[in-house]
Design a protein around this motif. Structure first.
Motif, PDB file in Angstrom:
ATOM      1  N   GLN A 241       0.811  -1.122   0.109  1.00 45.29           N
ATOM      2  CA  GLN A 241      -0.021  -0.120  -0.012  1.00 45.29           C
ATOM      3  C   GLN A 241       0.802   1.272   0.139  1.00 45.29           C
ATOM      4  O   GLN A 241       0.535   2.302  -0.498  1.00 45.29           O
ATOM      5  CB  GLN A 241      -0.931   0.088   1.055  1.00 45.29           C
ATOM      6  N   LYS A 242       2.031   1.072   0.658  1.00 45.53           N
ATOM      7  CA  LYS A 242       2.862   2.391   0.444  1.00 45.53           C
ATOM      8  C   LYS A 242       3.199   2.912  -0.682  1.00 45.53           C
ATOM      9  O   LYS A 242       3.392   3.806  -1.234  1.00 45.53           O
ATOM     10  CB  LYS A 242       4.151   2.042   1.579  1.00 45.53           C
ATOM     11  N   TRP A 243       3.616   1.837  -1.581  1.00 42.02           N
ATOM     12  CA  TRP A 243       4.221   1.977  -2.901  1.00 42.02           C
ATOM     13  C   TRP A 243       2.999   2.410  -3.701  1.00 42.02           C
ATOM     14  O   TRP A 243       3.166   3.312  -4.645  1.00 42.02           O
ATOM     15  CB  TRP A 243       4.852   0.766  -3.544  1.00 42.02           C
ATOM     16  N   LEU A 244       1.732   1.906  -3.514  1.00 38.63           N
ATOM     17  CA  LEU A 244       0.666   2.466  -4.455  1.00 38.63           C
ATOM     18  C   LEU A 244       0.140   3.836  -3.896  1.00 38.63           C
ATOM     19  O   LEU A 244      -0.224   4.277  -5.000  1.00 38.63           O
ATOM     20  CB  LEU A 244      -0.417   1.352  -4.087  1.00 38.63           C
ATOM     21  N   ASN A 245       0.582   4.323  -2.742  1.00 40.86           N
ATOM     22  CA  ASN A 245      -0.244   5.545  -2.385  1.00 40.86           C
ATOM     23  C   ASN A 245       1.332   6.449  -2.367  1.00 40.86           C
ATOM     24  O   ASN A 245       1.103   7.838  -1.915  1.00 40.86           O
ATOM     25  CB  ASN A 245      -0.353   5.405  -0.869  1.00 40.86           C
ATOM     26  N   ALA A 246       2.321   6.211  -2.940  1.00 37.55           N
ATOM     27  CA  ALA A 246       3.492   6.962  -2.898  1.00 37.55           C
ATOM     28  C   ALA A 246       3.261   8.373  -3.781  1.00 37.55           C
ATOM     29  O   ALA A 246       3.686   9.262  -3.607  1.00 37.55           O
ATOM     30  CB  ALA A 246       4.767   6.098  -3.012  1.00 37.55           C
ATOM     31  N   GLY A 247       2.472   7.843  -4.768  1.00 36.71           N
ATOM     32  CA  GLY A 247       2.047   9.061  -5.776  1.00 36.71           C
ATOM     33  C   GLY A 247       3.626   9.020  -6.956  1.00 36.71           C
ATOM     34  O   GLY A 247       4.388   8.570  -6.822  1.00 36.71           O
ATOM     35  N   VAL A 248       3.198  10.183  -7.683  1.00 33.27           N
ATOM     36  CA  VAL A 248       4.098  10.361  -8.919  1.00 33.27           C
ATOM     37  C   VAL A 248       4.420  11.892  -8.657  1.00 33.27           C
ATOM     38  O   VAL A 248       3.433  12.684  -8.584  1.00 33.27           O
ATOM     39  CB  VAL A 248       3.351  10.164 -10.292  1.00 33.27           C
ATOM     40  N   LEU A 249       5.669  11.922  -9.138  1.00 35.86           N
ATOM     41  CA  LEU A 249       6.055  13.415  -9.088  1.00 35.86           C
ATOM     42  C   LEU A 249       6.445  13.662 -10.619  1.00 35.86           C
ATOM     43  O   LEU A 249       7.444  13.221 -11.169  1.00 35.86           O
ATOM     44  CB  LEU A 249       7.407  13.342  -8.278  1.00 35.86           C
ATOM     45  N   GLU A 250       5.749  14.948 -10.905  1.00 37.01           N
ATOM     46  CA  GLU A 250       5.993  15.218 -12.469  1.00 37.01           C
ATOM     47  C   GLU A 250       6.093  16.732 -12.421  1.00 37.01           C
ATOM     48  O   GLU A 250       5.110  17.311 -11.893  1.00 37.01           O
ATOM     49  CB  GLU A 250       4.933  14.571 -13.362  1.00 37.01           C
ATOM     50  N   ASP A 251       7.153  17.466 -13.054  1.00 40.53           N
ATOM     51  CA  ASP A 251       7.229  18.798 -13.124  1.00 40.53           C
ATOM     52  C   ASP A 251       7.148  19.442 -11.734  1.00 40.53           C
ATOM     53  O   ASP A 251       6.528  20.556 -11.499  1.00 40.53           O
ATOM     54  CB  ASP A 251       6.152  19.413 -14.084  1.00 40.53           C
ATOM     55  N   GLY A 252       7.679  18.891 -10.624  1.00 44.62           N
ATOM     56  CA  GLY A 252       7.695  19.149  -9.247  1.00 44.62           C
ATOM     57  C   GLY A 252       6.361  19.171  -8.728  1.00 44.62           C
ATOM     58  O   GLY A 252       6.519  19.526  -7.404  1.00 44.62           O
ATOM     59  N   LYS A 253       5.469  18.510  -9.257  1.00 45.57           N
ATOM     60  CA  LYS A 253       4.046  18.305  -8.590  1.00 45.57           C
ATOM     61  C   LYS A 253       3.997  16.849  -8.093  1.00 45.57           C
ATOM     62  O   LYS A 253       3.992  15.952  -9.112  1.00 45.57           O
ATOM     63  CB  LYS A 253       3.011  19.055  -9.506  1.00 45.57           C
ATOM     64  N   ARG A 254       3.548  16.664  -6.977  1.00 44.75           N
ATOM     65  CA  ARG A 254       3.169  15.275  -6.560  1.00 44.75           C
ATOM     66  C   ARG A 254       1.677  15.061  -6.488  1.00 44.75           C
ATOM     67  O   ARG A 254       0.935  15.599  -6.197  1.00 44.75           O
ATOM     68  CB  ARG A 254       3.832  14.955  -4.998  1.00 44.75           C
ATOM     69  N   THR A 255       1.318  13.905  -7.343  1.00 45.48           N
ATOM     70  CA  THR A 255       0.050  13.559  -7.411  1.00 45.48           C
ATOM     71  C   THR A 255      -0.143  12.076  -6.930  1.00 45.48           C
ATOM     72  O   THR A 255       0.597  11.224  -7.167  1.00 45.48           O
ATOM     73  CB  THR A 255      -0.365  13.471  -8.867  1.00 45.48           C
ATOM     74  N   ARG A 256      -1.411  11.775  -6.407  1.00 46.81           N
ATOM     75  CA  ARG A 256      -1.716  10.484  -5.744  1.00 46.81           C
ATOM     76  C   ARG A 256      -3.202  10.201  -6.459  1.00 46.81           C
ATOM     77  O   ARG A 256      -3.802  10.701  -7.025  1.00 46.81           O
ATOM     78  CB  ARG A 256      -1.976  10.631  -4.536  1.00 46.81           C
ATOM     79  N   ALA A 257      -3.101   8.775  -6.749  1.00 43.98           N
ATOM     80  CA  ALA A 257      -4.129   8.168  -7.566  1.00 43.98           C
ATOM     81  C   ALA A 257      -4.632   7.006  -6.821  1.00 43.98           C
ATOM     82  O   ALA A 257      -4.145   6.151  -6.217  1.00 43.98           O
ATOM     83  CB  ALA A 257      -3.741   7.886  -9.145  1.00 43.98           C
ATOM     84  N   LYS A 258      -5.916   6.874  -7.111  1.00 43.42           N
ATOM     85  CA  LYS A 258      -6.733   5.509  -6.803  1.00 43.42           C
ATOM     86  C   LYS A 258      -6.337   4.105  -7.365  1.00 43.42           C
ATOM     87  O   LYS A 258      -6.979   3.371  -7.262  1.00 43.42           O
ATOM     88  CB  LYS A 258      -8.003   5.859  -6.126  1.00 43.42           C
ATOM     89  N   GLU A 259      -5.895   4.457  -8.561  1.00 44.31           N
ATOM     90  CA  GLU A 259      -5.656   3.236  -9.542  1.00 44.31           C
ATOM     91  C   GLU A 259      -4.368   3.556 -10.288  1.00 44.31           C
ATOM     92  O   GLU A 259      -3.981   4.865 -10.237  1.00 44.31           O
ATOM     93  CB  GLU A 259      -6.882   3.583 -10.629  1.00 44.31           C
ATOM     94  N   GLY A 260      -3.850   2.469 -10.772  1.00 43.72           N
ATOM     95  CA  GLY A 260      -2.523   2.503 -11.390  1.00 43.72           C
ATOM     96  C   GLY A 260      -1.547   2.074 -10.745  1.00 43.72           C
ATOM     97  O   GLY A 260      -1.228   2.343  -9.406  1.00 43.72           O
ATOM     98  N   THR A 261      -0.448   1.430 -11.400  1.00 46.24           N
ATOM     99  CA  THR A 261       0.813   1.303 -10.791  1.00 46.24           C
ATOM    100  C   THR A 261       1.863   1.738 -11.854  1.00 46.24           C
ATOM    101  O   THR A 261       1.717   1.071 -12.888  1.00 46.24           O
ATOM    102  CB  THR A 261       1.117  -0.396 -10.699  1.00 46.24           C
ATOM    103  N   PRO A 262       2.798   2.575 -11.696  1.00 48.15           N
ATOM    104  CA  PRO A 262       3.671   2.865 -12.148  1.00 48.15           C
ATOM    105  C   PRO A 262       4.589   2.118 -13.187  1.00 48.15           C
ATOM    106  O   PRO A 262       5.258   1.139 -12.244  1.00 48.15           O
ATOM    107  CB  PRO A 262       4.718   4.045 -11.485  1.00 48.15           C
ATOM    108  N   GLN A 263       4.706   2.010 -14.161  1.00 49.24           N
ATOM    109  CA  GLN A 263       5.494   1.066 -14.995  1.00 49.24           C
ATOM    110  C   GLN A 263       7.051   1.558 -14.752  1.00 49.24           C
ATOM    111  O   GLN A 263       7.377   2.711 -14.961  1.00 49.24           O
ATOM    112  CB  GLN A 263       5.284   1.227 -16.646  1.00 49.24           C
TER     113      GLN A 263
END
Length: 492
Positions: A241-263
């Motif tokens: 769950q920590k990996w799924l909720n860590a979110g994605v950092l793009e252009d300095g902005k952190r976003t979290r999603a309730k779906e998807g796993t980063p490739q």
């Protein structure tokens, strides 16, 4: 309330046959026997009285094989074991791009023992925190961009150690027609299974199935329910769950999603396989056994799926029910890339009688599959050729790199070209793909000649010299893979 599995709210895992049960012909075609082969791991000791990591997981694997419904409550100690973390570190790519923390493999290894011990202690007491994934984009063959996630180094280490433990359990559960991102299996095993299935089973229709944005559409809620079927260790569940909720950092902005796993992460392929195991694999296995009229073959490599049907009624009925099944789990078949086509020996004869030419083709794992006939006896066969877009995309990459290396020494450029062409031939060097590989080698030589002519304004490089360079550095065309019937027969 119905939830796609049964009458209870909690999904039920259908009972699967033991791996020791004698295999049917269909299972052999789909590579069922490979599951056993994946479990053969070296159990020697590095030093006297000290077990290595595979040996420690042997009992986990045996327990998972004995009981397909057993839930594991104590797995975390296998993950924070310093030996397991050290092994995971050594298996990482040395020159991989750093994540958001900027940590590289070599810098981390300068104080490896201290770093591994610190990471182990943080995992043990629950102080480990997953870092967000750095988003990058790579170009695709069709001009679009594919999003990838660059994971922080310590997250990679922990994910790889966790995958090692979970593989000991799930490799006993995963079905034979699942090939993607599994130990001891490769894309060529999946290609062999498709080839043999099309030749040995009664196939008249092929469903070339693609899931739209699969890795970005995985629902976290359903995924965790599927994981908890087997994993009852709350610390391991929280780790995922920590990996799924860590979110994605793009252009300095952190976003979290309730779906998807980063490739790009080590855990994403396994989590994707777990998701499709419950959503697709178990369901299609039951559908084939209870509802199909004729023969059906299934081959899945991650989210790339090929199914062959004897009956057109089966094919259309299956496609409709699968669409409804996917909708329950937040998935969708790609409307443009999913195609139901006629394919097989009967279709070749039908097209010939009607004067329509050759039947349609389908693409799978970099190859275009074409209905054809053998030269010697006229029997039906499947010709596999490199997808034109893939071949052209590779040539474009080589062209750009040759321009960048234009003024480097000729032997240095030649050695680089040799490694690139060798890698291309090792993947695409299958029987019946000789013409495409000959074309690739010829065009690589022509691109090199053009680049050589631009190195100086004094004159062009003579063809005689160019041919000597090509024959010296660019390897000749070679078929690296045997016929699928031969290789798959040996494996199973």
């Amino acid at each position: 309330m119905m939830n796609g599995y049964g009458k209870s709210d909690r999904p039920i895992v259908p009972t699967k046959l033991s791996n020791n049960v004698e295999q049917t012909t269909a299972e052999r075609v789909e590579g069922r026997g490979l599951t056993k082969g994946n479990l053969r791991q070296q159990n020697t000791y590095r030093t006297q009285g000290r077990e290595n990591v595979p040996s420690k997981l042997k009992r986990v694997r045996q327990a998972a094989r004995r009981d397909s419904k057993l839930q594991f409550t104590a797995l975390m100690h296998h993950i924070y074991d310093p030996e397991a973390l050290n092994k995971a570190y050594l298996e990482l790519k040395r020159n991989a791009a750093p994540g958001v923390d900027g940590e590289t493999w070599r810098h981390y290894g300068e104080a490896l023992e201290e770093n591994i011990q610190d990471l182990s202690e943080r995992l043990k007491r629950g102080a480990y925190r997953a870092k967000p994934v750095r988003r990058v984009f790579i170009p695709k063959a069709d001009g679009r961009q594919r999003p990838l996630g660059v994971t922080a180094l310590e997250d990679k280490i922990v994910q790889r150690a966790t995958v090692e433990v979970l593989n000991a359990i799930y490799e006993t559960d995963f079905l034979g027609f699942s090939y993607g991102f599994r130990p001891g299996r490769s894309p060529h095993n999946a290609l062999d299974a498709v080839y043999v299935g099309l030749l040995k089973r009664k196939v008249n229709w092929v469903l070339d199935l693609d899931i739209r944005g699969f890795f970005d559409a995985i629902d976290h809620g359903w995924l965790m329910k599927f994981v908890e079927h087997r994993i009852a260790d709350r610390r391991v569940v929280r780790l995922i769950q920590k990996w799924l909720n860590a979110g994605v950092l793009e252009d300095g902005k952190r976003t979290r999603a309730k779906e998807g796993t980063p490739q790009g992460g080590s855990a994403s392929p396994l989590l994707a396989n777990i998701y499709l195991h419950y959503v697709f694999d178990l369901w299609v296995q039951k559908w084939r056994r209870t509802q199909a009229i004729g023969d059906i073959i299934v081959v899945r490599f991650a989210d790339d799926i090929v199914l062959g049907f004897q009956s057109g009624v089966d094919a259309r009925h299956f496609q409709q029910e699968l669409s409804e099944r996917f909708a329950k789990f937040c998935l969708e078949m790609h409307p443009d890339k999913t195609r139901l086509i006629r394919f097989g020996p009967y279709e070749v004869n039908r097209h010939k009688r009607c004067g329509r030419g050759k039947p349609e083709t389908f693409d799978f794992l970099g190859f275009t599959h074409i209905c054809s006939k053998k030269r010697d006896n006229g029997m039906f066969t499947v010709m596999r050729q490199t997808i034109r877009k893939r071949l052209q995309a590779k040539l474009n990459e080589i062209k750009s790199e040759l321009r960048r290396r234009m003024h480097q020494p000729v032997p240095q450029v030649g050695m680089w070209l040799r490694s690139v062409v060798n890698g291309f031939f090792r993947y695409y060097g299958v029987p019946t793909n000789g013409p495409a590989m000959n074309l690739f080698r010829f065009r690589v030589g022509r691109l090199w000649h053009r680049t050589m002519n631009r190195r100086s304004q004094k004159g062009r490089v003579k063809l005689e010299r160019m041919w000597r360079l090509i024959n010296t550095f660019i390897p000749p065309v070679r078929i690296h893979h045997p016929y699928p019937l031969r290789r798959l027969g040996v494996i199973t």
